[in-house]
Design a protein around this motif. Structure first.
Motif, PDB file in Angstrom:
ATOM      1  N   GLY A 129       0.821  -1.289   0.035  1.00  0.00           N
ATOM      2  CA  GLY A 129      -0.213  -0.214  -0.381  1.00  0.00           C
ATOM      3  C   GLY A 129       0.710   1.447  -0.340  1.00  0.00           C
ATOM      4  O   GLY A 129       0.079   2.185   0.199  1.00  0.00           O
ATOM      5  N   ILE A 130       2.062   1.260  -0.512  1.00  0.00           N
ATOM      6  CA  ILE A 130       3.239   2.489  -0.743  1.00  0.00           C
ATOM      7  C   ILE A 130       3.124   2.361  -1.830  1.00  0.00           C
ATOM      8  O   ILE A 130       3.691   1.937  -3.076  1.00  0.00           O
ATOM      9  CB  ILE A 130       3.982   2.487   0.249  1.00  0.00           C
ATOM     10  N   ASP A 131       2.598   3.947  -3.047  1.00  0.00           N
ATOM     11  CA  ASP A 131       3.046   4.172  -4.031  1.00  0.00           C
ATOM     12  C   ASP A 131       4.269   4.477  -4.540  1.00  0.00           C
ATOM     13  O   ASP A 131       5.306   5.123  -3.284  1.00  0.00           O
ATOM     14  CB  ASP A 131       2.042   5.352  -4.134  1.00  0.00           C
ATOM     15  N   VAL A 132       4.663   3.558  -5.522  1.00  0.00           N
ATOM     16  CA  VAL A 132       6.193   4.328  -6.192  1.00  0.00           C
ATOM     17  C   VAL A 132       6.085   4.920  -7.160  1.00  0.00           C
ATOM     18  O   VAL A 132       5.454   4.761  -8.413  1.00  0.00           O
ATOM     19  CB  VAL A 132       6.762   2.816  -6.870  1.00  0.00           C
ATOM     20  N   LEU A 133       5.610   6.457  -6.891  1.00  0.00           N
ATOM     21  CA  LEU A 133       5.729   7.163  -8.307  1.00  0.00           C
ATOM     22  C   LEU A 133       6.335   7.522  -9.220  1.00  0.00           C
ATOM     23  O   LEU A 133       5.715   7.490 -10.275  1.00  0.00           O
ATOM     24  CB  LEU A 133       4.930   8.666  -7.092  1.00  0.00           C
ATOM     25  N   ASP A 134       7.614   7.619  -8.981  1.00  0.00           N
ATOM     26  CA  ASP A 134       8.236   7.657  -9.733  1.00  0.00           C
ATOM     27  C   ASP A 134       9.416   6.897  -9.796  1.00  0.00           C
ATOM     28  O   ASP A 134       9.787   7.100  -9.177  1.00  0.00           O
ATOM     29  CB  ASP A 134       8.125   8.765 -10.532  1.00  0.00           C
ATOM     30  N   HIS A 135      10.885   6.552 -11.257  1.00  0.00           N
ATOM     31  CA  HIS A 135      11.740   6.848 -10.916  1.00  0.00           C
ATOM     32  C   HIS A 135      12.412   7.260 -12.394  1.00  0.00           C
ATOM     33  O   HIS A 135      12.008   7.581 -13.341  1.00  0.00           O
ATOM     34  CB  HIS A 135      12.063   4.967 -11.166  1.00  0.00           C
ATOM     35  N   LEU A 136      13.404   8.190 -11.518  1.00  0.00           N
ATOM     36  CA  LEU A 136      13.990   9.434 -12.226  1.00  0.00           C
ATOM     37  C   LEU A 136      15.371   9.052 -11.828  1.00  0.00           C
ATOM     38  O   LEU A 136      15.932   8.176 -11.647  1.00  0.00           O
ATOM     39  CB  LEU A 136      14.098  10.948 -11.480  1.00  0.00           C
ATOM     40  N   ILE A 137      15.794   9.046 -13.408  1.00  0.00           N
ATOM     41  CA  ILE A 137      17.460   9.216 -14.449  1.00  0.00           C
ATOM     42  C   ILE A 137      17.759  10.161 -14.688  1.00  0.00           C
ATOM     43  O   ILE A 137      17.432  11.268 -15.434  1.00  0.00           O
ATOM     44  CB  ILE A 137      17.398   7.648 -15.390  1.00  0.00           C
ATOM     45  N   ILE A 138      18.756  10.144 -13.713  1.00  0.00           N
ATOM     46  CA  ILE A 138      19.619  11.107 -14.405  1.00  0.00           C
ATOM     47  C   ILE A 138      21.006  11.797 -14.554  1.00  0.00           C
ATOM     48  O   ILE A 138      21.723  10.717 -13.859  1.00  0.00           O
ATOM     49  CB  ILE A 138      20.196  12.305 -12.007  1.00  0.00           C
ATOM     50  N   GLY A 139      20.807  12.300 -15.268  1.00  0.00           N
ATOM     51  CA  GLY A 139      22.344  12.967 -16.934  1.00  0.00           C
ATOM     52  C   GLY A 139      22.907  14.132 -16.190  1.00  0.00           C
ATOM     53  O   GLY A 139      22.962  14.768 -15.523  1.00  0.00           O
ATOM     54  N   ASP A 140      23.345  14.061 -16.991  1.00  0.00           N
ATOM     55  CA  ASP A 140      24.643  15.162 -16.825  1.00  0.00           C
ATOM     56  C   ASP A 140      23.109  16.599 -18.067  1.00  0.00           C
ATOM     57  O   ASP A 140      23.128  16.954 -19.252  1.00  0.00           O
ATOM     58  CB  ASP A 140      25.450  15.006 -18.712  1.00  0.00           C
ATOM     59  N   HIS A 141      23.289  17.477 -17.002  1.00  0.00           N
ATOM     60  CA  HIS A 141      21.930  18.452 -17.454  1.00  0.00           C
ATOM     61  C   HIS A 141      20.725  18.085 -17.859  1.00  0.00           C
ATOM     62  O   HIS A 141      20.443  18.504 -18.398  1.00  0.00           O
ATOM     63  CB  HIS A 141      22.839  19.153 -18.175  1.00  0.00           C
ATOM     64  N   ASP A 142      20.437  16.796 -17.231  1.00  0.00           N
ATOM     65  CA  ASP A 142      19.261  15.932 -17.836  1.00  0.00           C
ATOM     66  C   ASP A 142      18.638  15.495 -17.256  1.00  0.00           C
ATOM     67  O   ASP A 142      19.350  14.610 -16.589  1.00  0.00           O
ATOM     68  CB  ASP A 142      19.771  15.671 -19.643  1.00  0.00           C
ATOM     69  N   TYR A 143      17.335  14.913 -17.310  1.00  0.00           N
ATOM     70  CA  TYR A 143      17.095  13.763 -16.494  1.00  0.00           C
ATOM     71  C   TYR A 143      15.787  13.290 -17.523  1.00  0.00           C
ATOM     72  O   TYR A 143      15.011  13.561 -18.128  1.00  0.00           O
ATOM     73  CB  TYR A 143      16.310  14.220 -15.523  1.00  0.00           C
ATOM     74  N   LEU A 144      15.422  12.127 -16.904  1.00  0.00           N
ATOM     75  CA  LEU A 144      14.417  11.098 -17.178  1.00  0.00           C
ATOM     76  C   LEU A 144      13.299  10.890 -16.043  1.00  0.00           C
ATOM     77  O   LEU A 144      13.730  10.127 -15.347  1.00  0.00           O
ATOM     78  CB  LEU A 144      14.975  10.184 -18.009  1.00  0.00           C
ATOM     79  N   SER A 145      11.909  10.851 -16.740  1.00  0.00           N
ATOM     80  CA  SER A 145      11.403  10.027 -15.417  1.00  0.00           C
ATOM     81  C   SER A 145      10.525   9.168 -16.601  1.00  0.00           C
ATOM     82  O   SER A 145       9.822   8.930 -17.576  1.00  0.00           O
ATOM     83  CB  SER A 145       9.695  11.861 -15.792  1.00  0.00           C
ATOM     84  N   MET A 146      10.033   8.200 -15.878  1.00  0.00           N
ATOM     85  CA  MET A 146       9.907   6.732 -16.584  1.00  0.00           C
ATOM     86  C   MET A 146       8.333   7.280 -15.942  1.00  0.00           C
ATOM     87  O   MET A 146       7.822   6.002 -17.658  1.00  0.00           O
ATOM     88  CB  MET A 146      10.308   5.055 -15.392  1.00  0.00           C
ATOM     89  N   VAL A 147       8.000   7.280 -15.461  1.00  0.00           N
ATOM     90  CA  VAL A 147       6.254   7.952 -15.606  1.00  0.00           C
ATOM     91  C   VAL A 147       6.279   8.419 -16.996  1.00  0.00           C
ATOM     92  O   VAL A 147       5.650   8.710 -17.746  1.00  0.00           O
ATOM     93  CB  VAL A 147       5.706   8.828 -14.586  1.00  0.00           C
ATOM     94  N   GLU A 148       6.635  10.198 -16.683  1.00  0.00           N
ATOM     95  CA  GLU A 148       6.678  10.426 -18.228  1.00  0.00           C
ATOM     96  C   GLU A 148       6.673   9.755 -19.666  1.00  0.00           C
ATOM     97  O   GLU A 148       6.048  10.270 -21.001  1.00  0.00           O
ATOM     98  CB  GLU A 148       7.410  12.154 -18.180  1.00  0.00           C
ATOM     99  N   ALA A 149       8.045   8.732 -19.590  1.00  0.00           N
ATOM    100  CA  ALA A 149       8.726   8.394 -20.655  1.00  0.00           C
ATOM    101  C   ALA A 149       7.951   6.561 -21.279  1.00  0.00           C
ATOM    102  O   ALA A 149       7.585   6.379 -22.245  1.00  0.00           O
ATOM    103  CB  ALA A 149       9.873   7.710 -20.682  1.00  0.00           C
ATOM    104  N   GLY A 150       6.722   6.858 -20.358  1.00  0.00           N
ATOM    105  CA  GLY A 150       5.267   5.509 -20.580  1.00  0.00           C
ATOM    106  C   GLY A 150       6.105   4.481 -19.837  1.00  0.00           C
ATOM    107  O   GLY A 150       5.548   3.390 -20.323  1.00  0.00           O
TER     108      GLY A 150
END
Length: 225
Positions: free
Chosen positions: A201-222
Motif C-alpha cells: 500500500g505504498i505507491d512508487v510514484l516515479d523513477h527518475l534517471i539523472i544525467g548530465d544536465h538532463d533527466y528522464l521520468s519513467m512515468v513521463e516516458a511511459g
C-alpha cells in the motif's frame, strides 16, 4: 602574457563586470577564483592547465583538494577556495529536505535532486520518502554501483517507508555517462519495487534517471502502466 598586461576589455574581472558571468569562458571564471598567477604564468594560464587535467567540468568538480594542490600555482589556499566555490555551486542547484519540498511533478524532483546527483562519477540509487501531502520527509542513499535488481532489496526501502509512515516513494539514480536512457536493469528494478509497493500500500510514484544536465521520468516516458 600576464593579466596586468592585457587590455581592460580582455581582463576576466573587467569582462565579468561589463558583460556578466555568462559571457566568460570556463578558464576566465576559474582565473578569477585563482586570482593570482605564478612566475611566468597568469591566472588564466593556470586555469587552462587545470582544465587540461580533466575531460569535463563534472570531473573538475570531483577533483580533491590534494589533486588541485598539485597544479603548480594553485597551492592549498587556492585549492580550498576552488572546492568551496564548487560546493556552493552545487548547493545553489539543490535544496535540503528541511525546506519542505512538495512534489507535484517530475520537474520538482529534478530541481530538488539534480544538483546533488548530475555530477557524480559513480552510480547512486536514492529514494525519496513522501508523506500524504507528497512532501519529502526523508531521502536515503540505498547503494552505490551499477544498478542491479538483485542488489536493491525491497525490504530496506519499504522498512524505511514504514518507519517514517511514508505514503509514497520516488526512486532516483544517476547515469555518470550522462545518457538518461533506462537500461533493462533499470526497468526490471522499477517493476519489482512497484510490485512490492502495491502489496504494502505504498505507491512508487516515479523513477527518475539523472544525467548530465538532463533527466528522464519513467512515468513521463511511459514505463509506468
Amino acid at each position: 602574457m600576464m593579466i596586468k598586461d592585457l587590455a581592460d576589455y580582455q581582463k576576466p574581472r573587467e569582462r565579468l563586470l561589463n558583460h556578466g558571468a555568462s559571457q566568460l569562458s570556463h578558464a576566465e571564471l576559474l582565473a578569477i577564483l585563482i586570482n593570482t598567477g605564478r612566475k611566468g604564468s597568469s591566472s588564466i594560464d593556470i586555469a587552462n592547465e587545470l582544465l587540461k587535467t580533466v575531460d569535463s567540468l563534472k570531473e573538475l568538480k570531483s577533483l580533491s583538494i590534494n589533486d588541485l594542490n598539485k597544479i603548480k600555482g594553485v597551492g592549498l589556499y587556492k585549492a580550498l577556495i576552488l572546492k568551496a566555490a564548487f560546493e556552493l555551486g552545487e548547493r545553489m542547484h539543490s535544496r535540503s529536505v528541511g525546506d519542505k519540498i512538495q512534489i507535484t511533478c517530475p520537474q520538482d524532483v529534478a530541481e530538488f535532486m539534480m544538483g546533488k546527483m548530475e555530477h557524480l562519477t559513480q552510480e547512486k540509487f536514492v529514494v525519496l520518502f513522501l508523506n500524504s501531502k507528497n512532501i519529502v520527509i526523508k531521502q536515503k542513499e540505498i547503494f552505490k554501483g551499477t544498478l542491479n535488481s538483485s542488489i536493491v532489496h525491497p525490504r530496506e526501502i519499504f522498512s524505511e517507508a514504514v518507519k517514517h509512515a511514508s505514503n509514497a516513494i520516488i526512486l532516483l539514480h544517476n547515469h555518470p555517462s550522462g545518457d538518461v536512457t533506462p537500461s533493462g536493469e533499470d526497468i526490471k528494478t522499477t517493476e519489482r519495487l512497484r510490485a512490492c509497493g502495491e502489496m504494502l500500500g505504498i505507491d512508487v510514484l516515479d523513477h527518475l534517471i539523472i544525467g548530465d544536465h538532463d533527466y528522464l521520468s519513467m512515468v513521463e516516458a511511459g514505463y509506468f502502466d
